[in-house]
Design an enzyme around this catalytic site. Structure first.
Site, short mmCIF file in Angstrom:
data_model
loop_
_atom_site.label_atom_id
_atom_site.label_comp_id
_atom_site.label_asym_id
_atom_site.label_seq_id
_atom_site.Cartn_x
_atom_site.Cartn_y
_atom_site.Cartn_z
N CYS A 63 -2.84 8.03 4.78
CA CYS A 63 -2.64 7.48 3.53
C CYS A 63 -3.96 7.94 2.80
CB CYS A 63 -2.26 6.19 3.17
SG CYS A 63 -3.14 5.24 4.65
N GLU A 102 0.95 -1.18 0.04
CA GLU A 102 -0.10 -0.06 0.24
C GLU A 102 0.95 1.26 0.06
OE1 GLU A 102 -1.11 2.98 1.19
OE2 GLU A 102 -2.15 2.16 3.07
#
Lengths: 496, 496
Positions: free
Chosen positions: A265, A228
């Site tokens: 994020c 990720e």
């Protein structure tokens, strides 16, 4: 000073993990769930000392850390519940049809093998040593080797100790969990290319994740890497919504952009809308709102420096103007949350402006026409999230554009802001490249377990030697697909 | 002479596929299932002409082709049924909890985008133009671009026409299915590296599949490649079984090894057992049985030449002895089915002997000790199948060894032979590298659809604009996970 685990020690741990895998493969889903709940209890029992240590290492506020710790405990428990329900073993049984000369076939999912986990700096509990990747890999039946994040080594050690305490208490092989420390790139590369490692989970930068992905694919036997790697999480604001709610939207946007000093994020780093009076109102509100942001430290000095560097690169691009800025960090007084604006053609033609700046930084793209918005949507790289700030009427007027946005993200929001990632089944935390290396999987929610399993079929296998999940009498009482229909009972076989 | 589709034409077809994807994304599972059933009807209606054309192109007997055609029709129908049942959309709904400030989250699976399919030569119907990869990709909601196999171009065109007839009849965009012809490596590479292609399915050689895998991973946005690249499908024979059934086992083994002139990916090319009287009986029976194999043509001359070449390389290795051989092909009288034997140390130390020889060729490895068998199991690369020829007592005596074999294959058989791949849910046709590039998926059975979907979450999305699969009233009446529990009803929401 962080000790670098030696290659010999790493080899030994990989060997022990391989042995532990043979053990784990023969545990039932209930046994693994019990283990996971015990880890949850162990972490929950860690007191103020943990929070103090982590606060000192990360500068994250105690209230936030308290919440993140509870979330981490909740992850272990909710993944354990899903594992015990047998969801990820996905048993499928097709009974023999002797009259058609068809044999008995039974398939279920087993752990893929030893998993290496690289934790993130921005979530020292939930996405690190005892975070979601470790919990989901163990739930799948995979031993885990964690490469500790060097930004919070003491926190990582406390968490590793918590897991190892449970390993010992259960009398399970110690290779189930290993904690590797070090700062060198070589250690991560060495782990990833080792032939006994079967998968990698990573949360961090595009550069770091892509490097591991490339190493894994160049192996003699390539393995999956679930990285990720961040995202700029665009907000597309449409006209009717903007007209009625410009000020509210600006407040929400600023709060989300600066939450946790912008170190999420899912931070919404891009705002796209048509030029006009409503967008001017939005921008004017941002100018005021940024002054209300309470200064706080970033995770560590390296992140602050990187934030300032990348932010300034963006600011120095041609046709870019700062519209809101304020000192929002306390360390050295150097960290300024900033929002810039530019026009659509500049944004479309300058790839620098599409790169993630990790921290409280946003770009407002002022578009002349809806075609420019469509062009931005079309050119957009893969994202974790996209937010559509719109009324129902706006959606109705832009169905084709919204349909296109679905191809660019893992999670699509109708209003609201993308920070805040719920740990539930319906969460998708993962999107098309480069937000992650594999858009087919999530790293948050019980479905994260899916990353670490693979199917195996047994043909005409004697009942005695089948795994519990596939035995005739269904001792685990889980839901199974039998001859194409879901069924929670035991099998009624015609032969004795 | 096979025409090479031009790059301009390929570009146009990729563009049309991208447009068709926007259409397919908004079809329901029922609409796609209807389409798939119509393709099944269309293929079923193809008469003797198809069989004659394919027989001329492949040398496969008419009876086999009749069976393979029925299987292909069955694939379209069974995948359609699974798609219509909503299995692969996997809806997950977590309702809003306003008191906890949690929003409404709904996740389901959408098609990943345009899929390129490279068919196999050995199954001109079931694994080629209108084979399982094409059926499962369309079922997932993905447009398909087939690169026709040059060994059966007319068959491929007839199948492409059948699918296109249905596209036209349904009034669907023509980009849903495209048929590309050519023999150059560049065409396949060009398709795989095109930025608008989202996945690749391939059945063929290790060299071919790995080349596509590498191209796909070197792209700016890497994409998944599902390559099924062959396997030597070991048979591990244990002592009690061998003692009681050496002759029967030899007959079964020979029949499986030479079925379809050995041109199956699950052909059992390796037989491992302890030395002794029982194994001698097994080998003596092989010597007799091979003389009963009826000669037949291989698929094409290139395959025959490759078979002879690779077989002879194996035969010429040191410490290798031919134990059974007979002319089993009619073309040029050159193709000899052969079985060789060697000892465990030779097999372990000479990697040439672990390479697949596509055709009727097998190796019997004579082991001195059970430790040598264990060492072979340990060193074994990934396989589609492994067969354990054993009694219950043998299994009980070798639990650790059998547990290790699970890590090396996708399908584990208890006696019987691995040729014969049922198209059912419980089938796993896919194993650890190098048998396939991704052991987490199958290319046979309805679960093949899973390869071509990815999840997307909708947060607080208005019911009107949600896909049918996720709407409050569950118009498709499919099973959905709601707040963690499976549920086929409509949602009872507390707010109006």
């Amino acid at each position: 000073m962080i000790e670098e685990t030696s290659k010999e020690n790493i080899d030994k741990r990989i060997q022990r993990a391989a042995e532990a895998f043979q053990f784990l493969k023969n545990t039932t889903i209930n046994e693994r769930a019990e283990f996971m709940n015990a880890v949850a209890d162990q972490i929950e029992a860690l007191g103020e000392e943990l929070l103090a240590v982590t606060h000192a290492e990360t500068s994250l506020p105690l209230a936030r850390l308290t919440g993140e710790k509870a979330r981490t405990v909740g992850q272990w428990r909710s993944y354990a519940k899903a594992v015990a329900a047998g969801i990820y073993t996905e048993p499928r049984i097709d009974l023999a049809q002797p009259e058609k000369q068809k044999g008995d076939l039974r398939k279920y999912h087993v752990g893929i093998g030893t998993v290496v986990v690289f934790g993130a700096s921005n979530f020292p509990f939930a996405f690190s040593t005892a975070g979601g990747d470790t919990a989901s890999a163990i739930g799948a039946g995979c031993p885990v080797i964690v490469k500790a994040h060097p930004a919070h080594p003491k926190t990582s050690q406390i968490m590793a100790d918590a897991i190892n305490t449970v390993v010992t208490a259960f009398g399970w092989p110690e290779g189930i969990f290993s904690h590797i420390t070090g700062t060198s790139y070589e250690t991560g590369a060495y782990l990833t290319q080792h032939s006994d490692i079967q998968a990698v989970a990573f949360t961090g930068s595009l550069q770091g994740g892509k490097a591991l992905f490339d190493i894994a694919n160049r192996r003699e036997n390539p393995i999956p890497v679930f990285a990720e790697m961040g995202s700029i999480n665009p907000v597309f604001a449409f006209q009717n919504l903007l007209e009625t709610k410009a000020e509210i939207l600006a407040k929400e946007y600023m709060a989300s952009l600066t939450l946790g000093v912008g170190q999420f994020c899912t931070n919404p780093g891009l705002f796209i809308a048509l030029k006009g009076n409503s967008l001017d109102r939005f921008i004017n509100t941002l100018k005021d709102e940024i002054l209300n942001v309470a200064p706080a430290n970033m995770l560590h000095k390296g992140i602050l420096e990187s934030f300032e560097k990348h932010k300034n690169i963006a600011i120095e691009q041609p046709n870019v103007e700062i519209i809101a800025s304020a000192n929002t960090t306390t360390e050295d007084g150097q960290g300024h949350a900033s929002i810039i604006k530019t026009n659509a053609q500049t944004f479309l033609n300058n790839p620098v402006l599409s790169e993630e700046v990790f921290g409280p930084f946003g770009i407002v793209v002022v578009c002349e026409t809806i075609d420019e918005i469509r062009e931005i949507a079309h050119q957009l790289k893969g994202q974790l999230t996209i937010t559509v700030a719109a009324t129902d009427e706006d959606l109705r007027d832009n169905l084709t554009l919204v349909s296109l946005l679905k191809d660019k993200c893992g999670r699509l929001l109708f209003n609201g802001m993308p920070t805040g990632v719920e740990v539930v089944y319906a969460m998708q935390h993962g999107g098309p490249f480069p937000s992650t290396t594999d858009s087919r999987f999530t790293s948050v929610g019980p479905d994260a377990v899916k990353r670490f399993v693979r199917p195996i079929s047994f043909q005409n296998w004697p009942d005695e030697f089948l795994p519990e999940e596939l035995k005739n009498d269904n001792p685990l009482q889980i839901s199974r697909m039998v001859d194409g229909e879901m069924n929670s009972g035991s099998l009624k076989l015609q032969t004795t």
